[in-house]
Design a protein around this motif. Structure first.
Motif, PDB file in Angstrom:
ATOM      1  N   GLN A  72       0.830  -1.212   0.000  1.00 54.72           N
ATOM      2  CA  GLN A  72       0.000   0.000   0.000  1.00 54.72           C
ATOM      3  C   GLN A  72       0.854   1.248   0.000  1.00 54.72           C
ATOM      4  O   GLN A  72       0.340   2.349  -0.145  1.00 54.72           O
ATOM      5  N   SER A  73       2.137   1.092   0.275  1.00 53.02           N
ATOM      6  CA  SER A  73       3.020   2.256   0.303  1.00 53.02           C
ATOM      7  C   SER A  73       4.404   1.813  -0.142  1.00 53.02           C
ATOM      8  O   SER A  73       4.689   0.606  -0.205  1.00 53.02           O
ATOM      9  N   GLY A  74       5.252   2.783  -0.429  1.00 47.11           N
ATOM     10  CA  GLY A  74       6.629   2.470  -0.804  1.00 47.11           C
ATOM     11  C   GLY A  74       7.462   3.737  -0.761  1.00 47.11           C
ATOM     12  O   GLY A  74       7.069   4.746  -1.360  1.00 47.11           O
ATOM     13  N   ALA A  75       8.556   3.712  -0.008  1.00 44.46           N
ATOM     14  CA  ALA A  75       9.374   4.924   0.102  1.00 44.46           C
ATOM     15  C   ALA A  75      10.821   4.560   0.407  1.00 44.46           C
ATOM     16  O   ALA A  75      11.099   3.499   0.983  1.00 44.46           O
ATOM     17  N   TYR A  76      11.705   5.457  -0.017  1.00 35.52           N
ATOM     18  CA  TYR A  76      13.139   5.299   0.233  1.00 35.52           C
ATOM     19  C   TYR A  76      13.620   6.407   1.174  1.00 35.52           C
ATOM     20  O   TYR A  76      13.183   7.564   1.032  1.00 35.52           O
ATOM     21  N   PHE A  77      14.547   6.034   2.069  1.00 32.95           N
ATOM     22  CA  PHE A  77      15.134   7.019   2.975  1.00 32.95           C
ATOM     23  C   PHE A  77      16.621   6.750   3.148  1.00 32.95           C
ATOM     24  O   PHE A  77      17.077   5.615   2.996  1.00 32.95           O
ATOM     25  N   TRP A  78      17.345   7.813   3.502  1.00 36.71           N
ATOM     26  CA  TRP A  78      18.754   7.685   3.870  1.00 36.71           C
ATOM     27  C   TRP A  78      18.852   7.844   5.387  1.00 36.71           C
ATOM     28  O   TRP A  78      18.289   8.802   5.941  1.00 36.71           O
ATOM     29  N   CYS A  79      19.538   6.895   6.043  1.00 38.60           N
ATOM     30  CA  CYS A  79      19.653   6.913   7.507  1.00 38.60           C
ATOM     31  C   CYS A  79      21.051   7.388   7.877  1.00 38.60           C
ATOM     32  O   CYS A  79      22.032   6.647   7.676  1.00 38.60           O
ATOM     33  N   PRO A  80      21.175   8.608   8.407  1.00 42.32           N
ATOM     34  CA  PRO A  80      22.503   9.133   8.733  1.00 42.32           C
ATOM     35  C   PRO A  80      23.208   8.264   9.769  1.00 42.32           C
ATOM     36  O   PRO A  80      22.559   7.522  10.507  1.00 42.32           O
ATOM     37  N   ALA A  81      24.535   8.393   9.819  1.00 49.19           N
ATOM     38  CA  ALA A  81      25.320   7.709  10.861  1.00 49.19           C
ATOM     39  C   ALA A  81      25.186   8.486  12.164  1.00 49.19           C
ATOM     40  O   ALA A  81      24.568   9.562  12.206  1.00 49.19           O
ATOM     41  N   MET A  82      25.748   7.919  13.244  1.00 46.30           N
ATOM     42  CA  MET A  82      25.785   8.587  14.549  1.00 46.30           C
ATOM     43  C   MET A  82      27.195   9.119  14.789  1.00 46.30           C
ATOM     44  O   MET A  82      28.184   8.491  14.392  1.00 46.30           O
ATOM     45  N   ARG A  83      27.273  10.264  15.418  1.00 44.02           N
ATOM     46  CA  ARG A  83      28.571  10.768  15.877  1.00 44.02           C
ATOM     47  C   ARG A  83      28.344  11.478  17.208  1.00 44.02           C
ATOM     48  O   ARG A  83      27.443  12.295  17.314  1.00 44.02           O
ATOM     49  N   ALA A  84      29.164  11.115  18.203  1.00 40.01           N
ATOM     50  CA  ALA A  84      29.076  11.705  19.548  1.00 40.01           C
ATOM     51  C   ALA A  84      27.646  11.657  20.086  1.00 40.01           C
ATOM     52  O   ALA A  84      27.132  12.642  20.630  1.00 40.01           O
ATOM     53  N   GLY A  85      26.998  10.503  19.897  1.00 39.70           N
ATOM     54  CA  GLY A  85      25.691  10.283  20.517  1.00 39.70           C
ATOM     55  C   GLY A  85      24.516  10.957  19.833  1.00 39.70           C
ATOM     56  O   GLY A  85      23.401  10.946  20.356  1.00 39.70           O
TER      57      GLY A  85
END
Ligand code: HEM
Length: 293
Positions: A271-284
């Motif tokens: 019913q849906s479809g989407a793309y995302f970019w997940c940033p990295a973590m730095r200093a919490g």
């Protein structure tokens, strides 16, 4: 040093709440994002950013493309882009609601909550159809290699690309199918999870066998069942270092190469479809430096 959002690699939480935000009329998207970066720990709160948001900030993350609206014989895959995707991981639905409300408040007025979905682990890791999900997922270092961008792209190292689709099951139709037919749809036996060697080419695990692609199409699936009133299905989530492996699997599922449509479509539809970019973590906190923030 940058690290991945830990929730991507950890086992599924007992419960989850998914939030999708779309741009709203208000200003201050960059400030809202900074506020989100501080509260998202990457472990209990995993965040993905969509293309519309990055365009609004005039930045381009190479490889973050629009979700393809593919179609095959009798099947259509909707593309439903969003600006921000949040995967709240937890144990307690009340606590998830409180966390969701806090995030909704800090993202207003630049973003509006477009969708909320409650999800959970069912029967030790089964889809609502009863089949074990995740068996052929890469584990350990292979999971990290499949899901997390490495040192070969230094500016994006530690980040990930995620494909998200909400599938709605037609459980009544599924229940009407004889059990052997159901097994052949998946290509594995529900009883003992054994792969069925002589399953038809339409069987889901034959369509998507990761090693059968050139190059091999490995992704890290972190899907969870969802329900809403009498309806239910699977919130399909696949993390990878690019969208290429997911898209290769999806194209085969709708039969673009050979006209054979994945038998899953006999009882479930996206019913849906989407793309995302997940940033990295730095200093919490989320590292938004690729966005120049
Ligand atoms: C309602 C939707 C879906 C359901 C119920 C479902 C269910 C399953 C099940 C039961 C398995 C076998 C166990 C396992 O290895 O995890 C499986 C395997 C797999 N599925 Fe799905 N799936 C769905 C959608 C998708 C989509 C949209 C994709 C990708 C475009 C996908 C990709 C895969 C892959 C890569 C495997 C492992 C294949 C292998 O290497 O053996 N699935 N799925």
């Amino acid at each position: 040093m940058n690290t991945p959002q830990a929730g991507i690699l950890l086992p599924l939480p007992p419960r989850a709440r998914y939030l999708s935000f779309v741009p709203d009329a208000g200003e201050g998207a960059a400030d809202c994002l900074q506020a989100l970066a501080k509260v998202a720990d990457g472990e209990r709160t995993v965040v993905g950013l969509g293309r519309s948001l990055l365009s609004a900030l005039a930045v381009d993350i190479g490889g973050l493309r629009p979700f393809p609206s593919l179609a095959g014989a009798g099947v259509e895959l909707p593309a439903t882009p969003a600006a921000i995707w949040v995967w709240l991981r937890g144990e307690d639905r009340g606590e998830l609601l409180q966390r969701a409300r806090r995030i909704e408040r800090l993202l207003a007025p630049a973003f509006r909550l477009a969708e909320t979905l409650d999800a959970f682990v069912h029967d030790g890791g089964r889809d609502l159809s009863g089949y074990e999900d995740g068996t052929e997922n890469p584990v350990g270092d292979a999971a990290t290699a499949a899901a997390i961008v490495g040192a070969e792209r230094p500016s994006l190292a530690g980040s990930s690309f995620v494909a998200v689709q909400r599938w709605l099951h037609d459980l009544a139709r599924f229940e009407q199918m004889p059990p052997d037919d159901r097994d052949l749809c998946i290509g594995r036996r529900r009883r003992d999870n054994e792969e069925i060697d002589d399953a038809p080419e339409s069987a889901h695990v034959k369509r998507t066998a990761q090693e059968s692609f050139t190059p091999p199409a490995f992704v890290l699936r972190r899907s969870m069942p969802w329900t809403e009133g009498p309806r239910g299905g699977l919130l399909f989530v696949a993390f990878a270092t690019s969208f290429d492996p997911f898209e290769a699997q999806l194209r085969r599922m709708v039969g673009i190469e050979d006209g054979i449509v994945d038998a899953l479509f006999r009882f479930t539809r996206p019913q849906s479809g989407a793309y995302f970019w997940c940033p990295a973590m730095r200093a919490g906190r989320l590292d938004l430096s690729p966005l120049r923030l």
